[in-house]
Design a protein around this motif. Structure first.
Motif, mmCIF file in Angstrom:
data_model
loop_
_atom_site.group_PDB
_atom_site.id
_atom_site.type_symbol
_atom_site.label_atom_id
_atom_site.label_comp_id
_atom_site.label_asym_id
_atom_site.label_seq_id
_atom_site.Cartn_x
_atom_site.Cartn_y
_atom_site.Cartn_z
ATOM 1 N N ARG A 164 0.829 -1.209 0.000
ATOM 2 C CA ARG A 164 0.000 0.000 0.000
ATOM 3 C C ARG A 164 0.862 1.256 0.000
ATOM 4 O O ARG A 164 0.498 2.268 -0.625
ATOM 5 C CB ARG A 164 -0.947 -0.017 1.197
ATOM 6 N N LEU A 165 1.997 1.215 0.681
ATOM 7 C CA LEU A 165 2.931 2.349 0.602
ATOM 8 C C LEU A 165 3.408 2.546 -0.830
ATOM 9 O O LEU A 165 3.448 3.675 -1.346
ATOM 10 C CB LEU A 165 4.130 2.112 1.527
ATOM 11 N N ARG A 166 3.772 1.452 -1.475
ATOM 12 C CA ARG A 166 4.232 1.535 -2.861
ATOM 13 C C ARG A 166 3.140 2.093 -3.763
ATOM 14 O O ARG A 166 3.385 2.965 -4.601
ATOM 15 C CB ARG A 166 4.653 0.152 -3.362
ATOM 16 N N ASP A 167 1.922 1.599 -3.584
ATOM 17 C CA ASP A 167 0.809 2.055 -4.411
ATOM 18 C C ASP A 167 0.522 3.538 -4.215
ATOM 19 O O ASP A 167 0.059 4.224 -5.135
ATOM 20 C CB ASP A 167 -0.456 1.246 -4.091
ATOM 21 N N ALA A 168 0.805 4.044 -3.011
ATOM 22 C CA ALA A 168 0.573 5.463 -2.709
ATOM 23 C C ALA A 168 1.741 6.347 -3.140
ATOM 24 O O ALA A 168 1.693 7.567 -2.944
ATOM 25 C CB ALA A 168 0.323 5.638 -1.213
ATOM 26 N N GLY A 169 2.783 5.743 -3.719
ATOM 27 C CA GLY A 169 3.936 6.514 -4.154
ATOM 28 C C GLY A 169 4.847 6.954 -3.028
ATOM 29 O O GLY A 169 5.640 7.883 -3.188
ATOM 30 N N ARG A 170 4.756 6.272 -1.898
ATOM 31 C CA ARG A 170 5.580 6.624 -0.742
ATOM 32 C C ARG A 170 6.784 5.688 -0.649
ATOM 33 O O ARG A 170 6.767 4.594 -1.218
ATOM 34 C CB ARG A 170 4.746 6.543 0.530
ATOM 35 N N PRO A 171 7.855 6.075 0.045
ATOM 36 C CA PRO A 171 9.013 5.184 0.216
ATOM 37 C C PRO A 171 8.588 3.880 0.884
ATOM 38 O O PRO A 171 7.807 3.882 1.846
ATOM 39 C CB PRO A 171 9.955 5.990 1.111
ATOM 40 N N PHE A 172 9.126 2.769 0.382
ATOM 41 C CA PHE A 172 8.740 1.475 0.947
ATOM 42 C C PHE A 172 9.902 0.497 1.018
ATOM 43 O O PHE A 172 9.706 -0.673 1.329
ATOM 44 C CB PHE A 172 7.605 0.853 0.109
ATOM 45 N N GLN A 194 10.242 -1.204 4.434
ATOM 46 C CA GLN A 194 9.143 -2.131 4.676
ATOM 47 C C GLN A 194 9.222 -3.353 3.754
ATOM 48 O O GLN A 194 8.821 -4.449 4.148
ATOM 49 C CB GLN A 194 7.802 -1.419 4.507
ATOM 50 N N HIS A 230 18.324 1.980 7.301
ATOM 51 C CA HIS A 230 17.236 2.936 7.403
ATOM 52 C C HIS A 230 17.078 3.476 8.818
ATOM 53 O O HIS A 230 16.647 4.617 9.019
ATOM 54 C CB HIS A 230 15.919 2.277 6.947
#
Length: 390
Positions: A311-319, A322, A383
């Motif tokens: 879901r982070l990836r789909d939202a364009g956020r760093p992942f 995770q 990280h």
């Protein structure tokens, strides 16, 4: 004994289209994959016809742009498709994940002309891809790769050997990373190489303890000529492209591990409720009930972390962090769950008459591929506290 048909997992899917997609995958898994999985793995038979079916069904390009033949699905949905495939047979689930990995460089870094020319066949035209990064002397240390690409006019001449290549010898195209400049990560460039290119060959597949139906082989480049029009991204950008692909690929491995763990849990639960000892089901013994409860918790925890990263990836956020966490948790969890499944079955778990021992052998590979779990811990720590000194 043939594998049991995968048991339906109660999934939280975002759209009716996603629910229909999972139903299609389950039908294919039940009819075309699971019934022959044990026999074909034992024989070391690669199910190329299954990948042809997946391609025709639109399942080999799910997370990519529909404009180029992709399915336009979010990673949250794509990973659950991989899990369903891996539940039926890891060779198929992992193969679909590797194919998606092999398409990443072109889809994300290729020019519009390159994408229009090559992606439709790669995503839905029956082709199968390989990802050529690791080498005999550079596994986890991919930045030290030695395969070279030397420019000659409008072509590059690629020479070297890649190792641990899934689909080595059967792939229709390879995403290849080769050194075009100086030492280190900044001297690496990515190329899209046809599988039938002159000078490209593969060694016999490695003899592995599991996933015998999935060919893993060294791939040799003996002066392979590649047009500059097949260079992906800028010169020297290849290592960044490779790392970007691996972040997403690790989520694919996590999903496959969850599928294997779920299959092992289902086998253990079914056996425990059928097997009778001391006048009752062994599922009624508290010690075994607690073991099954721990197994189920590991599966659910891994699935939740994997999908949260998606879901982070789909939202364009760093992942990236995770993704490493999901790969670590899901694959370590799969190793534990499959080992416990063998224990639940007792002596039968140690025989090839039941699939539990195969799941255990397959789970081990997932702790190693696309970055060992020691590498995942290094990524996570980086990280948290920054680069280390040792």
């Amino acid at each position: 004994m043939p594998d049991r048909a995968p048991q339906p997992v109660d999934r939280q899917l975002p759209t009716d289209e996603a629910r229909d997609l999972i139903s299609l995958v389950r039908d294919i898994a039940r009819r075309e994959i699971a019934p022959r999985a044990a026999e074909e793995e034992d024989a070391g038979r690669f199910p190329r016809e299954v990948f042809g079916l997946l391609s025709r069904s639109g399942l080999l390009g799910l997370p990519y742009d529909p404009a180029h033949g992709g399915g336009g699905q979010p990673y949250e949905v794509y990973l659950q498709v991989l899990e369903e495939l891996a539940m039926a047979r890891l060779t198929v689930g992992l193969g679909a994940s590797v194919h998606t990995l092999a398409c990443h460089a072109l889809a994300d870094y290729g020019t519009e002309e390159q994408r229009a020319r090559h992606l439709p066949a790669m995503l839905g035209g029956g082709l199968l891809g390989a990802y050529c990064l690791s080498e005999p002397s550079s596994g986890s240390d991919a930045a030290s790769l030695r395969t070279k690409a030397v420019r000659q006019g409008d072509e590059w001449v690629v020479t070297g050997t890649k190792a641990w290549t899934t689909h080595g010898g059967v792939a229709d195209f390879c995403t290849v990373f080769a050194r075009t400049g100086g030492e280190g990560p900044r001297g690496i460039t990515a190329f899209l190489v046809p599988g039938d290119a002159e000078g490209l060959s593969a060694s016999p597949p490695e003899r592995k303890m599991g996933m015998k139906g999935s060919p893993t082989a060294q791939v040799h480049f003996d002066g392979v000529r590649v047009a500059d029009a097949r260079r992906l991204g800028d010169e020297g950008q290849g290592f960044a492209i490779a790392l970007s692909a691996l972040d997403s690929g690790r989520l694919g491995i996590a999903a496959c591990a969850t599928g294997v763990a779920q299959a092992a849990l289902d086998e253990a639960v079914a056996y425990a409720t059928e097997r009778r000892q001391f006048g009752g089901r062994i599922a009624d013994f508290q010690g075994l009930r607690f073991l099954l409860a721990d197994m189920a918790t590991r599966v659910e925890a891994g699935r939740a972390l994997c999908l949260a990263a998606a879901r982070l990836r789909d939202a364009g956020r760093p992942f990236s962090k995770q993704a490493a966490m999901a790969k670590l948790l899901c694959t370590d969890g799969a190793m534990k769950v499959t080992t416990d499944a063998v224990q639940v079955l007792g002596g039968y778990g140690y025989t090839a008459d039941f699939p539990a021992e195969r799941y255990m052998r397959e789970a081990k590979a997932l702790q190693i591929v696309e970055g060992t779990n020691q590498i995942q811990r290094m990524v996570i720590a980086r990280h948290l506290v920054g680069p280390g000194t040792g």
